[in-house]
Scaffold this motif. Structure first.
Motif, PDB file in Angstrom:
ATOM      1  N   GLU A  90      36.752   4.945  14.802  1.00 51.96           N
ATOM      2  CA  GLU A  90      35.797   5.274  13.740  1.00 51.96           C
ATOM      3  C   GLU A  90      36.469   5.391  12.385  1.00 51.96           C
ATOM      4  O   GLU A  90      35.887   5.027  11.362  1.00 51.96           O
ATOM      5  CB  GLU A  90      35.074   6.584  14.083  1.00 51.96           C
ATOM      6  N   ASP A  91      37.697   5.879  12.353  1.00 52.35           N
ATOM      7  CA  ASP A  91      38.402   6.057  11.084  1.00 52.35           C
ATOM      8  C   ASP A  91      39.197   4.831  10.675  1.00 52.35           C
ATOM      9  O   ASP A  91      39.909   4.863   9.668  1.00 52.35           O
ATOM     10  CB  ASP A  91      39.350   7.265  11.177  1.00 52.35           C
ATOM     11  N   PHE A  98      32.398   1.057  16.694  1.00 56.04           N
ATOM     12  CA  PHE A  98      31.739   1.763  15.602  1.00 56.04           C
ATOM     13  C   PHE A  98      31.457   0.772  14.472  1.00 56.04           C
ATOM     14  O   PHE A  98      32.217  -0.183  14.262  1.00 56.04           O
ATOM     15  CB  PHE A  98      32.615   2.912  15.086  1.00 56.04           C
ATOM     16  N   CYS A  99      30.372   0.997  13.736  1.00 62.03           N
ATOM     17  CA  CYS A  99      30.026   0.106  12.636  1.00 62.03           C
ATOM     18  C   CYS A  99      29.275   0.881  11.566  1.00 62.03           C
ATOM     19  O   CYS A  99      28.669   1.928  11.833  1.00 62.03           O
ATOM     20  CB  CYS A  99      29.187  -1.072  13.120  1.00 62.03           C
ATOM     21  N   VAL A 121      28.057   1.696  19.442  1.00 65.36           N
ATOM     22  CA  VAL A 121      27.505   0.809  20.465  1.00 65.36           C
ATOM     23  C   VAL A 121      28.576   0.570  21.529  1.00 65.36           C
ATOM     24  O   VAL A 121      29.766   0.505  21.221  1.00 65.36           O
ATOM     25  CB  VAL A 121      27.050  -0.536  19.853  1.00 65.36           C
ATOM     26  N   THR A 122      28.139   0.481  22.781  1.00 64.97           N
ATOM     27  CA  THR A 122      29.041   0.236  23.905  1.00 64.97           C
ATOM     28  C   THR A 122      28.623  -1.053  24.596  1.00 64.97           C
ATOM     29  O   THR A 122      27.466  -1.211  24.988  1.00 64.97           O
ATOM     30  CB  THR A 122      29.017   1.399  24.912  1.00 64.97           C
ATOM     31  N   THR A 123      29.557  -1.986  24.722  1.00 71.48           N
ATOM     32  CA  THR A 123      29.261  -3.256  25.382  1.00 71.48           C
ATOM     33  C   THR A 123      29.088  -3.040  26.882  1.00 71.48           C
ATOM     34  O   THR A 123      29.723  -2.157  27.468  1.00 71.48           O
ATOM     35  CB  THR A 123      30.385  -4.267  25.140  1.00 71.48           C
ATOM     36  N   PRO A 124      28.229  -3.831  27.539  1.00 69.53           N
ATOM     37  CA  PRO A 124      28.028  -3.659  28.982  1.00 69.53           C
ATOM     38  C   PRO A 124      29.223  -4.169  29.772  1.00 69.53           C
ATOM     39  O   PRO A 124      30.084  -4.887  29.267  1.00 69.53           O
ATOM     40  CB  PRO A 124      26.778  -4.519  29.258  1.00 69.53           C
ATOM     41  N   GLY A 125      29.273  -3.783  31.049  1.00 74.25           N
ATOM     42  CA  GLY A 125      30.348  -4.233  31.921  1.00 74.25           C
ATOM     43  C   GLY A 125      30.148  -5.671  32.371  1.00 74.25           C
ATOM     44  O   GLY A 125      29.079  -6.269  32.210  1.00 74.25           O
ATOM     45  N   THR A 126      31.187  -6.253  32.949  1.00 80.39           N
ATOM     46  CA  THR A 126      31.122  -7.624  33.450  1.00 80.39           C
ATOM     47  C   THR A 126      31.945  -7.710  34.730  1.00 80.39           C
ATOM     48  O   THR A 126      32.359  -6.692  35.285  1.00 80.39           O
ATOM     49  CB  THR A 126      31.648  -8.611  32.386  1.00 80.39           C
TER      50      THR A 126
END
Length: 548
Positions: free
Chosen positions: A219-220, A245-246, A265-270
């Motif tokens: 974030e920083d 973070f954005c 936001v958290t990307t989904p697993g694969t």
């Protein structure tokens, strides 16, 4: 003996003698802080906060600073602060107004010269929300709407309006249909006999020209990944099951606004990564079962955000065993005195062999034995080798799309992640013999601006593969693409009939590229012909001397 005059200090023009030592003259401080702009801390609609550093004191300590301004009127400068503090905040300024400042430093000998004039613009205030739009005229496939301007608290601002429309049953919410200064608009290409919803959000004092999107895993420590007018952006090449973070800030002719809230936001697993290690475990199987059982053990791979639910073990003649737990298993009911997981890949007389069609970053075990007419000799020890990761393939030459008189958009093809490893890109610009990296990241577009007239630029791009090992995050780069030429030479219009051209800077980019590449090809061809002629002459000379 040295004589020095101290008329300022002593109140006299008479020279005094100093005996046996030299006395140095102290003076005013050097010129005031030239870069007030660098010390700017915050600009608001009604406030400006300055931070500045002292100049060289020339032997006498700086005691105070004098900050002057034009009060936003563009007239003579007046004092707005005098004191020893190295920061000052000015209140009750007018919004969307130009202010000029200059700074001087003072020591025991007086004031320095003033710094260069620094110019700042205060940001605009947000005007009140406008009234809802009204229907002016309804057509079969169009709607004409009008609205009233709100009471503008700052007459210096030029108001712009954004008309948003929500299409029925689209599920996309309100989308912009008009952006401008007019108080009416006609929306066309609508469906007949259909109800639409419209609204006008609060309009800012100056039209937004760009948005800046920052992105990062910390974030920083976010970095800029997009600048442009679009209200959405697709980020590619992300790591599965990773939090990012954005934040976004808007830009207009007045300057850069403050960042909004930080998004998360958290990307989904694969699918899981490749199992990095597989080996046999000794002393795991009882002696009475060792002829028909083998214990194996493996290292758990990265789950890529979704817990591993089981493993498929392939052995023997493509037999597949599914186990729910890991990372070890006992293979049962095997044939005694039989080798598993080894197959004959070469039989011949040479002392080397190239094994092909292997999987990347995978551990393979090999052993070898010699044979003759009497039979086969003993097998060697097992040797373990691990294949490397495969670099990304070469990309096609990037494409150029001019945006305006001083910028162009560069686009290139995207590559899919390779076995869970994200792809990043490196864009280079070549001017003359100098190559410079101008972008590195996951995007497939880049805006190139502030280029020089009457110049040639070549762009090339390569793809890189990011992966992580015990040494941290690593990058494996593929080859660069062919280059694309961008020429800013102006087109010279011909005289006479049909000679009136517009003279765009990149009017003949394709011709320039073609000519440049033809010159390169011609050089290579001449070089090859030269080598061939030399080889023929050498062969003739050798044959001549051998015959004689």
């Amino acid at each position: 003996m040295v004589e020095s005059c101290f008329s300022k200090e002593l109140g006299s023009d008479r020279c005094q003698e100093s005996l046996g030592y030299m006395r140095h003259m102290k003076a005013h401080p050097t010129r005031g802080v030239d870069g007030i702009m660098k010390g700017l801390h915050e600009i608001g609609s009604e406030t400006v906060l300055f931070r500045y550093q002292g100049s060289k004191d020339n032997g006498s300590k700086i005691s105070s600073f004098l900050l002057e301004w034009d009060e936003g009127k563009g007239e003579e400068f007046k004092s707005c602060y005098s004191g020893s503090m190295k920061q000052h905040k000015i209140f009750k300024l007018m919004a969307s107004t130009k202010y000029s400042f200059r700074l001087a430093a003072k020591n025991n000998f007086g004031f320095s010269n003033f710094s260069e004039i620094a110019v700042f613009y205060t940001s605009g205030n947000t005007p009140p929300a406008p009234l809802p739009p009204k229907l002016k005229e309804a057509g079969v496939y169009s709607l004409s709407l009008e609205w009233c301007a709100p009471t503008n608290p700052n007459p210096n601002d030029t108001l712009t309006y954004v008309l948003e429309m929500e299409e029925p049953r689209s599920g996309l919410g309100f989308k912009p249909k008009y952006n401008g200064e007019d108080l009416s608009c006609t929306v066309r290409n609508l469906q007949r006999n259909t109800a639409y919803k419209f609204r006008i959000p609060k309009c800012n004092g100056a039209e937004i020209t760009d948005y800046r999107l920052q992105w990062g895993q910390i974030e920083d420590s976010m970095h800029l990944i997009y600048t442009g007018p679009c209200l959405r952006y697709e980020v590619k090449g992300l790591i599965p099951a990773t939090t990012y973070f954005c934040r976004v800030q808007a830009v207009n002719i007045v300057g850069v606004g403050m960042f909004g809230g930080t998004g998360k936001v958290t990307t989904p697993g694969t699918v899981p990564a490749i199992v990095p290690m597989l080996q046999e475990v000794e002393d795991k199987v009882p002696a009475k079962l060792s002829s028909s059982c083998i214990a194996i053990q493996w290292e758990e791979p990265d789950c890529h955000g979704s817990p591993i639910t089981g493993y498929n073990i392939e052995y023997g003649d493509k037999k597949i065993l599914t186990v729910d737990l890991g990372p070890e298993c006992v293979l049962k009911n095997l044939q005694p005195n039989t080798t598993y997981r080894f197959s004959v890949i070469y039989h011949g007389h040479t002392l080397n062999h190239k094994v092909q069609k292997l999987s990347e970053y995978t551990q393979y075990k090999f052993k070898i034995q010699a044979c003759n007419e009497a039979g086969e000799g003993p097998q060697s020890d097992v040797y373990t080798f691990t294949t490397t990761k495969t670099p990304p393939a070469a990309l096609k030459a990037p494409k150029l799309h001019p945006l305006n008189n001083n910028s162009c958009e560069i686009k290139w093809d995207s590559l899919n992640p390779v076995k869970g490893d994200p792809i990043i890109y490196c864009l280079q610009v070549i001017t003359g013999k100098k190559a410079e990296q101008i972008y590195k990241g996951p995007n497939t577009t880049f805006c190139f601006s502030n280029y020089l007239a009457n110049s040639r630029y070549r762009f090339k791009v390569c793809a890189g593969r990011q992966y992580e090992n015990s040494d941290g995050v690593q990058e494996l780069w593929g080859p660069y693409s062919p280059s694309t030429l961008f020429s800013t030479y102006k087109h010279q219009s011909g005289h006479g009939k049909g000679g009136g051209g517009k003279g765009k800077g990149n009017h003949n980019d394709k011709d320039e590229k073609y000519k440049t590449e033809m010159r390169d090809d011609t050089f290579v061809l001449i070089l090859m012909i030269g080598f061939a002629l030399i080889a023929i002459l050498c062969a003739v000379a050798i044959q001549y001397f051998l015959i004689n």
